[in-house]
Design a protein around this motif. Structure first.
Motif, PDB file in Angstrom:
ATOM      1  N   ASP A  14      34.585  34.584  25.213  1.00 16.52           N
ATOM      2  CA  ASP A  14      33.611  33.514  25.403  1.00 16.52           C
ATOM      3  C   ASP A  14      33.512  33.260  26.920  1.00 16.52           C
ATOM      4  O   ASP A  14      34.334  33.752  27.694  1.00 16.52           O
ATOM      5  CB  ASP A  14      34.104  32.273  24.646  1.00 16.52           C
ATOM      6  CG  ASP A  14      33.294  31.037  24.939  1.00 16.52           C
ATOM      7  OD1 ASP A  14      32.053  31.145  24.960  1.00 16.52           O
ATOM      8  OD2 ASP A  14      33.897  29.958  25.153  1.00 16.52           O
ATOM      9  N   ASP A  16      31.822  29.874  28.734  1.00 15.43           N
ATOM     10  CA  ASP A  16      32.031  28.463  29.110  1.00 15.43           C
ATOM     11  C   ASP A  16      33.236  27.871  28.383  1.00 15.43           C
ATOM     12  O   ASP A  16      33.330  27.953  27.159  1.00 15.43           O
ATOM     13  CB  ASP A  16      30.782  27.650  28.775  1.00 15.43           C
ATOM     14  CG  ASP A  16      29.561  28.158  29.516  1.00 15.43           C
ATOM     15  OD1 ASP A  16      29.427  27.849  30.699  1.00 15.43           O
ATOM     16  OD2 ASP A  16      28.768  28.905  28.904  1.00 15.43           O
ATOM     17  N   GLY A  17      34.136  27.278  29.139  1.00 10.38           N
ATOM     18  CA  GLY A  17      35.321  26.661  28.542  1.00 10.38           C
ATOM     19  C   GLY A  17      36.456  27.655  28.340  1.00 10.38           C
ATOM     20  O   GLY A  17      37.578  27.271  28.065  1.00 10.38           O
ATOM     21  N   THR A  18      36.130  28.941  28.452  1.00  8.38           N
ATOM     22  CA  THR A  18      37.139  29.989  28.229  1.00  8.38           C
ATOM     23  C   THR A  18      37.395  30.761  29.524  1.00  8.38           C
ATOM     24  O   THR A  18      38.532  30.877  29.968  1.00  8.38           O
ATOM     25  CB  THR A  18      36.691  30.939  27.111  1.00  8.38           C
ATOM     26  OG1 THR A  18      36.535  30.178  25.915  1.00  8.38           O
ATOM     27  CG2 THR A  18      37.707  32.044  26.879  1.00  8.38           C
ATOM     28  N   ASN A 169      28.800  24.002  19.656  1.00  8.01           N
ATOM     29  CA  ASN A 169      29.643  24.170  20.836  1.00  8.01           C
ATOM     30  C   ASN A 169      29.438  22.939  21.699  1.00  8.01           C
ATOM     31  O   ASN A 169      28.347  22.748  22.226  1.00  8.01           O
ATOM     32  CB  ASN A 169      29.213  25.453  21.567  1.00  8.01           C
ATOM     33  CG  ASN A 169      29.914  25.631  22.885  1.00  8.01           C
ATOM     34  OD1 ASN A 169      31.030  25.157  23.095  1.00  8.01           O
ATOM     35  ND2 ASN A 169      29.247  26.318  23.802  1.00  8.01           N
ATOM     36  N   ASP A 205      37.156  28.955  22.886  1.00 10.55           N
ATOM     37  CA  ASP A 205      37.688  27.589  22.943  1.00 10.55           C
ATOM     38  C   ASP A 205      37.059  26.603  21.977  1.00 10.55           C
ATOM     39  O   ASP A 205      37.566  25.507  21.814  1.00 10.55           O
ATOM     40  CB  ASP A 205      37.537  27.037  24.368  1.00 10.55           C
ATOM     41  CG  ASP A 205      36.081  26.729  24.705  1.00 10.55           C
ATOM     42  OD1 ASP A 205      35.235  27.640  24.579  1.00 10.55           O
ATOM     43  OD2 ASP A 205      35.779  25.574  25.060  1.00 10.55           O
ATOM     44  N   HIS A 206      35.914  26.965  21.367  1.00  9.61           N
ATOM     45  CA  HIS A 206      35.195  25.928  20.599  1.00  9.61           C
ATOM     46  C   HIS A 206      34.766  26.399  19.210  1.00  9.61           C
ATOM     47  O   HIS A 206      35.046  27.537  18.831  1.00  9.61           O
ATOM     48  CB  HIS A 206      33.992  25.425  21.418  1.00  9.61           C
ATOM     49  CG  HIS A 206      33.837  23.928  21.368  1.00  9.61           C
ATOM     50  ND1 HIS A 206      33.266  23.276  20.294  1.00  9.61           N
ATOM     51  CD2 HIS A 206      34.192  22.946  22.242  1.00  9.61           C
ATOM     52  CE1 HIS A 206      33.276  21.967  20.513  1.00  9.61           C
ATOM     53  NE2 HIS A 206      33.840  21.739  21.690  1.00  9.61           N
ATOM     54  N   ASP A 209      33.334  29.771  18.436  1.00 15.73           N
ATOM     55  CA  ASP A 209      34.225  30.927  18.640  1.00 15.73           C
ATOM     56  C   ASP A 209      35.066  31.244  17.406  1.00 15.73           C
ATOM     57  O   ASP A 209      35.641  32.333  17.313  1.00 15.73           O
ATOM     58  CB  ASP A 209      35.156  30.667  19.834  1.00 15.73           C
ATOM     59  CG  ASP A 209      34.392  30.544  21.132  1.00 15.73           C
ATOM     60  OD1 ASP A 209      33.666  31.503  21.461  1.00 15.73           O
ATOM     61  OD2 ASP A 209      34.497  29.500  21.797  1.00 15.73           O
TER      62      ASP A 209
HETATM   63 MG   LIG Z   1      33.164  27.972  25.017  1.00 21.78          MG
END
Ligand SMILES: [Mg+2]
Length: 264
Positions: A14, A16-18, A169, A205-206, A209
């Motif tokens: 992933d 964003d966030g990962t 997400n 992360d979300h 995923d």
């Molecule tokens: Mg993410």
């Protein structure tokens, strides 16, 4: 440790966030850049598997400035693009065209569901409909707590439309056919490449995923410390690794652990 990692033939990460945390300047962290270099040197492939659309993903990757570009972009949680010799990305047409056709059909059959979701949004100042090419394709909410209520509402409205699903997400939600998600897109890519799930490392992360982290498509799932509790639980249940560090540093940490072989 580093020399033993060639059994991980494909990364599915992933974005964003990962790979980029919050806050972040959007650039690739040194530890993850080193992981990418070593993965590449061992003949490994890299797919960025994101909810972003193609243009938005390319924008993010330009800023990210990884030591090399991803071999594949899996976008909008369902479309597949392959990196060509010229450095551009071209569609995996057979998959993408079927994906578009099945979504056209889904939006026809489930028009009433989409209408009621749009009515719901009209009456809520915290929910905005995202329109692409004249068609409502998803929602954005004013906060993550609002998304809980929206997801529950859609679940009720779509109860009689089993093919109608969504990917969520943070404050974003995209309508989709239940057969299309990051997991099935990854599965298609693996089938095309002749790569087995036992050779796949996946990181996210979300909520969106989860389909690629539940063990079905990747034997080596992981998540950063900032992942939501639902993701941490799924990764742990699949025998994966829940990192102590956030974002890309956590993914680097997971890779080091996996490089020594399966956890169990
Ligand atoms: Mg993410």
């Amino acid at each position: 440790m580093f020399g033993l990692m060639s059994f991980l033939r494909l990364f599915s990460t992933d974005f964003d966030g990962t790979l980029i945390g919050h806050p972040s300047d959007g650039r690739c962290l040194p530890a993850f850049a080193e992981v990418l270099r070593r993965h590449r040197a061992a003949g490994g492939l890299w797919a960025v598997n994101t909810g972003r659309g193609l243009d938005h993903a390319l924008e993010g990757l330009e800023k990210f400035s990884a030591p090399h570009e991803p071999d594949f972009l899996l976008t909008s949680e369902r479309e597949i693009f392959l990196r060509g010799r010229d450095g551009g990305y071209f569609p995996h047409a057979e998959w993408n065209d079927l994906c578009y056709a099945r979504h056209d059909r889904l939006f026809e059959v489930s028009a009433a569901v989409v209408r009621s979701i749009c009515r719901f949004a009209e009456h809520s100042p915290d929910v905005e409909v995202i329109v692409e090419d004249g068609r409502p394709v998803g929602l954005i909410t004013s906060g993550e707590h609002v998304m809980e209520d929206v997801a529950a509402f859609i679940g009720r409205e779509a109860a009689d439309h089993p093919d109608f699903s969504f990917q969520r997400n943070t404050v974003y939600l995209r309508f989709c056919h239940r057969d299309y998600h990051k997991g099935s897109a990854l599965g298609e890519l693996c089938q095309m490449l002749g790569i087995d799930r036992s050779e796949v490392f996946a990181a996210g992360d979300h909520f969106n995923d989860i389909p690629m982290l539940d063990g079905r498509y990747a034997a080596f799932p992981c998540c950063p410390s900032n992942a939501i509790p639902e993701v941490k639980r799924i990764v742990a249940e699949a025998g994966g690794y829940v990192a102590v560090r956030p974002a890309a540093d956590g993914i680097s940490e997971a890779w080091e652990i996996f490089s020594n072989g399966p956890l169990s």
